[in-house]
Write an enzyme that holds these catalytic residues in place. Structure first.
Site, PDB file in Angstrom:
ATOM      1  N   TRP A 301      -6.613   8.745  10.063  1.00 40.99           N
ATOM      2  CA  TRP A 301      -6.650   7.567   9.203  1.00 40.99           C
ATOM      3  C   TRP A 301      -7.927   7.509   8.373  1.00 40.99           C
ATOM      4  O   TRP A 301      -7.963   6.872   7.319  1.00 40.99           O
ATOM      5  CB  TRP A 301      -6.499   6.305  10.039  1.00 40.99           C
ATOM      6  CG  TRP A 301      -5.097   6.117  10.525  1.00 40.99           C
ATOM      7  CD1 TRP A 301      -4.638   6.258  11.805  1.00 40.99           C
ATOM      8  CD2 TRP A 301      -3.956   5.785   9.733  1.00 40.99           C
ATOM      9  NE1 TRP A 301      -3.282   6.043  11.856  1.00 40.99           N
ATOM     10  CE2 TRP A 301      -2.829   5.741  10.606  1.00 40.99           C
ATOM     11  CE3 TRP A 301      -3.759   5.520   8.379  1.00 40.99           C
ATOM     12  CZ2 TRP A 301      -1.558   5.447  10.151  1.00 40.99           C
ATOM     13  CZ3 TRP A 301      -2.475   5.213   7.939  1.00 40.99           C
ATOM     14  CH2 TRP A 301      -1.395   5.178   8.811  1.00 40.99           C
ATOM     15  N   GLN A 302      -8.974   8.172   8.834  1.00 40.93           N
ATOM     16  CA  GLN A 302     -10.220   8.190   8.069  1.00 40.93           C
ATOM     17  C   GLN A 302     -10.220   9.226   6.956  1.00 40.93           C
ATOM     18  O   GLN A 302     -11.073   9.157   6.068  1.00 40.93           O
ATOM     19  CB  GLN A 302     -11.403   8.480   9.018  1.00 40.93           C
ATOM     20  CG  GLN A 302     -11.738   7.343   9.965  1.00 40.93           C
ATOM     21  CD  GLN A 302     -12.811   7.730  10.959  1.00 40.93           C
ATOM     22  OE1 GLN A 302     -13.132   8.919  11.131  1.00 40.93           O
ATOM     23  NE2 GLN A 302     -13.377   6.751  11.640  1.00 40.93           N
ATOM     24  N   TRP A 304      -7.035  10.907   5.444  1.00 43.04           N
ATOM     25  CA  TRP A 304      -5.852  11.234   4.639  1.00 43.04           C
ATOM     26  C   TRP A 304      -5.831  10.440   3.341  1.00 43.04           C
ATOM     27  O   TRP A 304      -5.220  10.858   2.368  1.00 43.04           O
ATOM     28  CB  TRP A 304      -4.576  11.021   5.442  1.00 43.04           C
ATOM     29  CG  TRP A 304      -3.959   9.668   5.320  1.00 43.04           C
ATOM     30  CD1 TRP A 304      -4.320   8.552   5.996  1.00 43.04           C
ATOM     31  CD2 TRP A 304      -2.881   9.287   4.454  1.00 43.04           C
ATOM     32  NE1 TRP A 304      -3.532   7.488   5.613  1.00 43.04           N
ATOM     33  CE2 TRP A 304      -2.641   7.915   4.668  1.00 43.04           C
ATOM     34  CE3 TRP A 304      -2.090   9.972   3.527  1.00 43.04           C
ATOM     35  CZ2 TRP A 304      -1.649   7.220   3.990  1.00 43.04           C
ATOM     36  CZ3 TRP A 304      -1.112   9.270   2.844  1.00 43.04           C
ATOM     37  CH2 TRP A 304      -0.893   7.914   3.089  1.00 43.04           C
ATOM     38  N   ASN A 305      -6.498   9.288   3.303  1.00 43.59           N
ATOM     39  CA  ASN A 305      -6.522   8.444   2.105  1.00 43.59           C
ATOM     40  C   ASN A 305      -7.959   7.980   1.884  1.00 43.59           C
ATOM     41  O   ASN A 305      -8.338   6.881   2.304  1.00 43.59           O
ATOM     42  CB  ASN A 305      -5.576   7.258   2.295  1.00 43.59           C
ATOM     43  CG  ASN A 305      -5.413   6.426   1.036  1.00 43.59           C
ATOM     44  OD1 ASN A 305      -6.245   6.461   0.132  1.00 43.59           O
ATOM     45  ND2 ASN A 305      -4.346   5.655   0.961  1.00 43.59           N
ATOM     46  N   PRO A 307      -9.773   7.030  -0.869  1.00 42.97           N
ATOM     47  CA  PRO A 307     -10.069   5.802  -1.624  1.00 42.97           C
ATOM     48  C   PRO A 307      -9.945   4.542  -0.787  1.00 42.97           C
ATOM     49  O   PRO A 307     -10.819   3.663  -0.839  1.00 42.97           O
ATOM     50  CB  PRO A 307      -9.040   5.834  -2.760  1.00 42.97           C
ATOM     51  CG  PRO A 307      -8.757   7.281  -2.979  1.00 42.97           C
ATOM     52  CD  PRO A 307      -8.796   7.877  -1.608  1.00 42.97           C
ATOM     53  N   HIS A 342       0.871  -2.924   4.715  1.00 40.45           N
ATOM     54  CA  HIS A 342       2.052  -2.080   4.880  1.00 40.45           C
ATOM     55  C   HIS A 342       3.313  -2.940   4.938  1.00 40.45           C
ATOM     56  O   HIS A 342       4.319  -2.622   4.289  1.00 40.45           O
ATOM     57  CB  HIS A 342       1.939  -1.239   6.157  1.00 40.45           C
ATOM     58  CG  HIS A 342       1.166   0.024   5.984  1.00 40.45           C
ATOM     59  ND1 HIS A 342      -0.207   0.063   5.924  1.00 40.45           N
ATOM     60  CD2 HIS A 342       1.577   1.318   5.847  1.00 40.45           C
ATOM     61  CE1 HIS A 342      -0.608   1.308   5.772  1.00 40.45           C
ATOM     62  NE2 HIS A 342       0.449   2.091   5.715  1.00 40.45           N
TER      63      HIS A 342
END
Length: 418
Positions: A301-302, A304-305, A307, A342
């Site tokens: 989670w830190q 993959w995305n 921005p 989400h």
């Protein structure tokens, strides 16, 4: 001596080897992906005919070709941009107090989230795809304007204590350096709005020129990936959904869903964002890191995305720590906010609230604890991949099933199509 042909060394594929160049393997994966999906595309074409035609694609966004409610909503978002810029200019001049400016921002940011939600829920002409696109635009704008508010406030505080308002990078020093409040212009604001980042700076790192070859490659990748997305479209029937049938549907859905996710990741985070960055000469191209090597859920989670991760770290996680919150509480708050968005981006366009996305995100907390405590190395990496391959299809299947039951069960044309 020349007749010696052996030395102490590891096999290239061994973890102890220093060999790290696997570009040929990556090219092989791409070739296999193209060939396997070409076969799947031809098989679906022969079995089902043309499932997606241009008229169907347009109908995903528009019910009435002369009515563009989603596009109108996106255009209206400019009002909130002007409000933020006008507020910052008044704050810079001292015409309004910090407290009044904060109240204006709270109202502006609240309306940014609530206004499109109400319109999507109340306006039947907005399709689920059009609604998801619109809410995605407004969510990005919410995060950007929040960052814009924070950074300009930091600049005012630094100006008051006679400190430099920003520290430009080496690449930006080559260009004209902008200082607060010289950044409060329409040009600067809209550059940030369109830039592939959620974190505002007065001086972004800029590349020297636009590389046309690089730009055309990214454009070709976007077109090719969109074609691939249509070719791996899963087809399944929703009728009697007992546990054995749901398990079979889940396993059938897992692989194509995962391929769609991987294609989407590459298309969005590499091709699309690099395309926009090249057009704007935006220098920071770190949109993702090596999440595929994740041995823990947290690392995934830190990385993959980037921005979103940078925004959460800069504007949410660290401020919570500075206010005395513990690391566990701050991490839980970040996951809670992510779970909210989400669910917001899924339930509102579908016009049904089932909380599957929310619960799926919150379930990452105990899963992250379990993987970090009991699984390491390759086992941890396998657990991360398994959560991606199996976890997402569970949520997708639940939403598709609930949407079918809620909206489509009594419609014979839709039932036949599914």
């Amino acid at each position: 001596p020349s007749h010696y042909c052996h030395k102490l060394q590891e096999s290239m594929l061994s973890s102890a080897s220093s060999f790290r160049n696997y570009r040929g393997v990556l090219n092989w994966c791409v070739v296999m992906l193209v060939l396997s999906n070409a076969r799947l595309f031809l098989e679906n074409l022969l079995r089902y005919g043309i499932l997606v035609d241009p008229i169907q694609v347009v109908s995903l966004f528009l019910k009435d070709p002369y009515s563009w409610p989603a596009a109108c909503l996106v255009i209206v978002s400019n009002v909130f941009i002007f409000v933020a810029l006008y507020t910052e200019r008044k704050l810079a001049m001292g015409s309004i107090s910090e407290k009044v400016g904060l109240l204006i921002y709270i109202f502006n940011l609240t309306v940014i989230l609530c206004f499109p939600m109400v319109v999507v829920l109340k306006l039947p002409s907005i399709t689920p795809v059009g609604g998801a696109f619109t809410l995605g635009v407004y969510t990005i704008l919410f995060l950007k304007l929040y960052s814009y508010k924070d950074v300009n406030r930091w600049c005012r505080v630094r100006t008051q204590v006679k400190a430099r308002p920003s520290s430009p990078s080496a690449s930006s020093c080559m260009q004209s350096h902008v200082s607060y409040p010289g950044n409060l212009s329409l040009r600067d604001m809209y550059y940030f709005v369109f830039a592939p980042t959620l974190c505002y700076e007065l001086n972004f790192p800029r590349s020297e020129s636009i590389r046309m070859g690089f730009l055309l490659r990214r454009l070709f990748e976007m077109v090719g990936n969109c074609t691939l997305l249509y070719s791996v479209k899963p087809v399944f029937i929703l009728q009697e959904m007992d546990y054995s049938r749901m398990t079979e549907r889940l396993l059938r859905l897992a692989v194509p869903n995962h391929l769609i996710w991987l294609i989407f990741f590459y298309c969005f985070f590499h091709s699309s964002m690099n395309f926009v960055a090249e057009l704007l000469r935006f220098g920071d191209r770190e949109f993702y890191r090596d999440w595929w090597n994740s041995e823990t859920i947290t690392y995934f989670w830190q990385n993959w995305n980037i921005p979103v991760h940078k925004w959460c770290l800069r504007h949410f996680y660290k401020p919570l720590l500075r206010r005395g919150a513990g690391k566990l509480l701050s991490q839980s708050a970040v996951f809670f906010a992510s779970a909210f968005f989400h669910e917001y981006l899924v339930s509102v366009p579908l016009r049904m609230f089932r909380l599957w996305a929310f619960m799926g995100m919150m379930a990452q907390l105990p899963l992250a604890w379990f993987v970090a405590k009991f699984l390491r190395g390759n086992y941890g990496n396998a657990a991360v991949w398994l959560s991606l391959i199996i976890g997402q299809p569970i949520a997708v299947l639940m939403y598709v099933h609930d949407y079918y039951v809620t909206h489509c069960q009594d419609d014979p044309t839709i039932t036949e199509a599914l």
